[in-house]
Design an enzyme around this catalytic site. Structure first.
Site, PDB file in Angstrom:
ATOM      1  N   GLY A   1      70.688 -44.693  14.171  1.00 51.71           N
ATOM      2  CA  GLY A   1      70.705 -45.426  13.010  1.00 51.71           C
ATOM      3  C   GLY A   1      71.740 -46.727  13.200  1.00 51.71           C
TER       4      GLY A   1
ATOM      5  CB  CYS B   1      68.830 -34.016  24.617  1.00 50.92           C
ATOM      6  SG  CYS B   1      68.549 -33.318  23.242  1.00 50.92           S
TER       7      CYS B   1
ATOM      8  CG  LEU C   1      64.849 -31.712  23.822  1.00 49.25           C
ATOM      9  CD1 LEU C   1      65.560 -31.281  25.242  1.00 49.25           C
ATOM     10  CD2 LEU C   1      64.243 -33.190  24.057  1.00 49.25           C
TER      11      LEU C   1
ATOM     12  CB  SER D   1      70.571 -30.562  15.504  1.00 54.76           C
ATOM     13  OG  SER D   1      70.307 -29.514  16.461  1.00 54.76           O
TER      14      SER D   1
ATOM     15  CG  ASN E   1      66.473 -36.911  26.999  1.00 58.72           C
ATOM     16  OD1 ASN E   1      67.413 -37.228  27.129  1.00 58.72           O
ATOM     17  ND2 ASN E   1      65.977 -36.285  25.854  1.00 58.72           N
TER      18      ASN E   1
ATOM     19  N   GLY F   1      69.529 -48.222  19.925  1.00 64.87           N
ATOM     20  CA  GLY F   1      70.368 -47.698  19.034  1.00 64.87           C
ATOM     21  C   GLY F   1      70.716 -48.420  17.781  1.00 64.87           C
TER      22      GLY F   1
ATOM     23  CE  LYS G   1      61.553 -33.889  20.352  1.00 65.12           C
ATOM     24  NZ  LYS G   1      62.683 -34.436  20.304  1.00 65.12           N
TER      25      LYS G   1
END
Ligand code: SIN
Length: 299
Positions: A214, A129, A73, A70, A126, A240, A45
């Site tokens: 998805g 986000c 983080l 949403s 990252n 993706g 994560k």
């Protein structure tokens, strides 16, 4: 005998299938279901300097062929990760890729420096986000990408991967990451998207815009990878909407060195081992020993 191992961005993986950041916790949750040592790797994560509580609920919203999130983080912070989660992750028998998020370029540098001294195998920045202010913009602006990657590169001896957004000037951003010393790019994170709660007559999420993942985004993410591979020297990690070995193979045929599976884990927790098995069986069925002859064959 099929050998699925791949070299990607300075890291040797036993196979090319990696759990995407934010969809696999710290791996121990799934270890109750199966041997996660079967995975090529696990992206943690997104880690921040301080713990983050994340966004208020709701944080997930299903769409007909995708998932909006949403999360904001939520994570225990880098210190708790290093003290508590990393030793457990090291026992899982797979590569550990620390995904990091900084509020500022200097925070990215500090995180990269600390994690570079730790036992993680690689670091993934990252830069994409959509659920925190400035998240998407950062990864879509080549100058910002160059600055953050350059700062981290100077303090980081581990393989350095950069996770980009699918929107904005992706090619320019990826080339900026390459010039600044990245070892690989991950393409892509979620698409900025919106759901409206019709009972309340307002956006479903408190932060309004969320990230769509998805099967809905797979053909677009695949196109992004296909185009990046033509222009970059860096390896590209495809991400993706991958939910099957056939999807994974498409990304590899488009030129991806590895793939990340995210939402697929929520649809079927056994998704990744099934993809690994499917790739091995497909190669064996054609008398092929590895993925070398397949990668990029669609160009
Ligand atoms: C989140 O925690 O909001 C999702 C992380 C991301 O999309 O990078």
């Amino acid at each position: 005998m099929v050998d699925l191992s791949v070299e990607v961005g300075g890291l040797r993986l036993k196979n090319p299938v990696i759990a995407a950041a934010g969809t696999f916790g710290f791996g121990t949750e799934y270890a109750r279901l199966y041997d996660v040592g079967l995975l090529g790797g696990i992206c943690t994560k997104g880690l921040t300097l301080k713990p983050r509580p994340g966004n208020p609920p709701p944080r997930l919203w299903e769409t007909p062929c995708g998932l909006l999130n949403s999360i904001g983080l939520e994570n225990p912070g880098v210190e708790a990760f290093l003290q508590e989660e990393l030793p457990r992750m090291r026992g899982l028998g797979t590569a550990v890729i620390a995904n990091i998020w900084g509020e500022t370029p200097e925070e990215y540098r500090e995180l990269a420096e600390r994690l570079s001294r730790s036992d993680v195998d690689a670091i993934e920045l990252n830069l994409s986000c959509p659920n925190v202010p400035g998240g998407k913009i950062r990864g879509g602006v080549p100058e910002e990408v160059a600055r953050i990657v350059g700062l981290c590169r100077r303090v980081c001896e581990k393989p350095l991967w950069v996770k980009l957004p699918p929107e904005g000037d992706v090619l320019e951003a990826a080339q900026a990451a390459e010039r600044a010393g990245a070892d690989a790019v991950t393409a892509s994170n979620t698409f900025r998207a919106l759901a409206i709660d019709i009972e309340k007559g307002r956006p479903a999420f408190a932060g309004r815009i969320g990230g769509l993942s998805g099967p809905a985004i797979k053909p677009i993410a695949l196109r992004v990878v296909y185009e990046l591979v033509q222009k970059l020297k860096l390896p590209v990690i495809g991400c993706g909407g991958i939910t099957s070995w056939q999807d994974a193979l498409e990304f590899i045929m488009a030129g991806a060195h590895a793939v990340q599976v995210g939402t697929g884990n929520f649809i079927d927790p056994l998704c990744i081992p099934k993809i690994v098995r499917g790739l091995a069986d497909w190669l064996a069925g054609r008398g092929m020993e590895d993925l070398e002859g397949v990668r990029g064959c669609a160009h």
